[in-house]
Enzyme design. Sequence first.
Site, PDB file in Angstrom:
ATOM      1  N   ASP A  27       0.872  -1.175   0.000  1.00 19.76           N
ATOM      2  CA  ASP A  27       0.000   0.000   0.000  1.00 19.76           C
ATOM      3  C   ASP A  27       0.909   1.224   0.000  1.00 19.76           C
ATOM      4  O   ASP A  27       2.115   1.115   0.247  1.00 19.76           O
ATOM      5  CB  ASP A  27      -0.876  -0.020   1.268  1.00 19.76           C
ATOM      6  CG  ASP A  27      -1.713   1.251   1.411  1.00 19.76           C
ATOM      7  OD1 ASP A  27      -2.382   1.645   0.443  1.00 19.76           O
ATOM      8  OD2 ASP A  27      -1.687   1.867   2.501  1.00 19.76           O
ATOM      9  N   SER A  28       0.317   2.381  -0.224  1.00 16.86           N
ATOM     10  CA  SER A  28       1.098   3.609  -0.161  1.00 16.86           C
ATOM     11  C   SER A  28       1.591   3.883   1.262  1.00 16.86           C
ATOM     12  O   SER A  28       2.525   4.657   1.454  1.00 16.86           O
ATOM     13  CB  SER A  28       0.244   4.782  -0.632  1.00 16.86           C
ATOM     14  OG  SER A  28      -0.926   4.859   0.154  1.00 16.86           O
ATOM     15  N   TYR A  62      -0.622   8.331  -2.496  1.00 14.37           N
ATOM     16  CA  TYR A  62      -0.713   8.006  -3.916  1.00 14.37           C
ATOM     17  C   TYR A  62      -1.950   8.688  -4.533  1.00 14.37           C
ATOM     18  O   TYR A  62      -2.002   8.931  -5.728  1.00 14.37           O
ATOM     19  CB  TYR A  62      -0.856   6.498  -4.115  1.00 14.37           C
ATOM     20  CG  TYR A  62       0.401   5.670  -3.999  1.00 14.37           C
ATOM     21  CD1 TYR A  62       1.603   6.204  -3.531  1.00 14.37           C
ATOM     22  CD2 TYR A  62       0.397   4.327  -4.383  1.00 14.37           C
ATOM     23  CE1 TYR A  62       2.747   5.415  -3.434  1.00 14.37           C
ATOM     24  CE2 TYR A  62       1.528   3.533  -4.296  1.00 14.37           C
ATOM     25  CZ  TYR A  62       2.712   4.073  -3.819  1.00 14.37           C
ATOM     26  OH  TYR A  62       3.835   3.288  -3.731  1.00 14.37           O
ATOM     27  N   GLY A  63      -2.937   8.948  -3.692  1.00 13.60           N
ATOM     28  CA  GLY A  63      -4.252   9.382  -4.182  1.00 13.60           C
ATOM     29  C   GLY A  63      -4.270  10.698  -4.925  1.00 13.60           C
ATOM     30  O   GLY A  63      -5.195  10.963  -5.701  1.00 13.60           O
ATOM     31  N   CYS A  96     -11.513   3.377  -0.628  1.00 15.56           N
ATOM     32  CA  CYS A  96     -10.202   3.841  -0.152  1.00 15.56           C
ATOM     33  C   CYS A  96      -9.927   3.103   1.149  1.00 15.56           C
ATOM     34  O   CYS A  96     -10.827   2.930   1.977  1.00 15.56           O
ATOM     35  CB  CYS A  96     -10.219   5.350   0.091  1.00 15.56           C
ATOM     36  SG  CYS A  96      -8.718   5.969   0.880  1.00 15.56           S
ATOM     37  N   THR A  97      -8.677   2.691   1.320  1.00 16.06           N
ATOM     38  CA  THR A  97      -8.310   1.910   2.507  1.00 16.06           C
ATOM     39  C   THR A  97      -8.591   2.633   3.815  1.00 16.06           C
ATOM     40  O   THR A  97      -8.795   2.000   4.838  1.00 16.06           O
ATOM     41  CB  THR A  97      -6.796   1.620   2.474  1.00 16.06           C
ATOM     42  OG1 THR A  97      -6.114   2.861   2.234  1.00 16.06           O
ATOM     43  CG2 THR A  97      -6.454   0.637   1.387  1.00 16.06           C
ATOM     44  N   ASN A 115      -6.469   1.181  -2.940  1.00 18.52           N
ATOM     45  CA  ASN A 115      -7.448   1.397  -4.015  1.00 18.52           C
ATOM     46  C   ASN A 115      -6.849   2.185  -5.174  1.00 18.52           C
ATOM     47  O   ASN A 115      -7.098   1.884  -6.335  1.00 18.52           O
ATOM     48  CB  ASN A 115      -8.669   2.143  -3.477  1.00 18.52           C
ATOM     49  CG  ASN A 115      -9.546   1.263  -2.623  1.00 18.52           C
ATOM     50  OD1 ASN A 115     -10.548   0.744  -3.066  1.00 18.52           O
ATOM     51  ND2 ASN A 115      -9.157   1.073  -1.367  1.00 18.52           N
ATOM     52  N   THR A 116      -6.053   3.206  -4.842  1.00 17.28           N
ATOM     53  CA  THR A 116      -5.475   4.045  -5.891  1.00 17.28           C
ATOM     54  C   THR A 116      -4.542   3.222  -6.772  1.00 17.28           C
ATOM     55  O   THR A 116      -4.588   3.298  -8.004  1.00 17.28           O
ATOM     56  CB  THR A 116      -4.706   5.231  -5.270  1.00 17.28           C
ATOM     57  OG1 THR A 116      -5.572   5.900  -4.339  1.00 17.28           O
ATOM     58  CG2 THR A 116      -4.261   6.207  -6.322  1.00 17.28           C
TER      59      THR A 116
HETATM   60  N1  DGL Z   1      -4.230   3.762   0.224  1.00 20.46           N
HETATM   61  C1  DGL Z   1      -4.843   4.820  -0.571  1.00 20.46           C
HETATM   62  C2  DGL Z   1      -6.118   4.265  -1.249  1.00 20.46           C
HETATM   63  O1  DGL Z   1      -6.689   3.289  -0.835  1.00 20.46           O
HETATM   64  C3  DGL Z   1      -5.184   6.026   0.269  1.00 20.46           C
HETATM   65  C4  DGL Z   1      -3.982   6.811   0.735  1.00 20.46           C
HETATM   66  C5  DGL Z   1      -3.202   7.456  -0.397  1.00 20.46           C
HETATM   67  O2  DGL Z   1      -3.738   8.335  -1.096  1.00 20.46           O
HETATM   68  O3  DGL Z   1      -2.060   7.077  -0.578  1.00 20.46           O
HETATM   69  O4  DGL Z   1      -6.548   4.827  -2.225  1.00 20.46           O
END
Ligand code: DGL
Length: 269
Positions: free
Chosen positions: A11-12, A43-44, A188-189, A75-76
């Site tokens: 994940d980010s 990442y979003g 989104c997580t 998710n991103t």
């Molecule tokens: N993990 C990202 C998501 O699920 C959210 C946090 C980010 O933007 O990095 O989209």
Amino acid sequence: MNESKPIGVFDSGVGGLTVLRALRAAMPAENFIYLGDTARLPYGTKSAETVVRYSLQCADALIKRRVRCLVVACNTASASALGALREHHPTLPVIGVVEPGAAAAVAASATQHIAVIGTEGTISGGAYQTAIHRLNPAARVTSRACSLFVSMAEEGWTEGPIAEAVASRYLDPIFQNAGAPDTLVLGCTHFPALATAIRAVLPRHVNIVDSATITAAAVLQLVGGNSARVGTRGAVAWLATDGAARFARVGSAFLGERLDAEAIDIIDL
Ligand code: DGL
């Protein structure tokens, strides 16, 4: 698939720990390697090209550590990079959170009018819309980026008047109309952390879909996890690209158990 190898999850940052938590609940005896790209989050708000590049680097770091499959717990990254990851690693099973989330939403919705909320990147790329339409071309999808939820979740502002005011601001325009969606995907997580505030502002009949549990079920089906091995809890190797102390502090809330900063290896990608 070699069952002794760990499952790689990235994940980010810490958000994917909500997915790891669901994976461990579904497959307690499995071993995992979790990588949070904390040096480069979020990442979003980044372009799809950048998210693809970062995701390929995260995947390489995990593959070097000999994982038997890859779970994109972001998710991103799932929205932008799943195709590239599968193309670069054709023999490695790669599972994202978007397809399972879309399937759960289509299954839950009576009206097939589905709302999706996520980061800017997830929503602008239209990955949930595409995945939902692949399952039901007649479904209607209303989507909205709710970027502020990400920082609120990390700050722990997940309930009470501030969280509800922000949730209202984002969601009322979608749900306070005739013919509004009957299902909301938390794309989104971080958003499951705000589920109580989100629930408080939604009409009572609206279903909330969180893709973590359903993704865990998809991974279990794919890898045939060691869910039957009772009495042994698998191990997690922790990797991050920056800030072990913050990762441990903020991550503990997302994981639902205490993370030790000393157990986190800081790596370069
Ligand atoms: N993990 C990202 C998501 O699920 C959210 C946090 C980010 O933007 O990095 O989209």
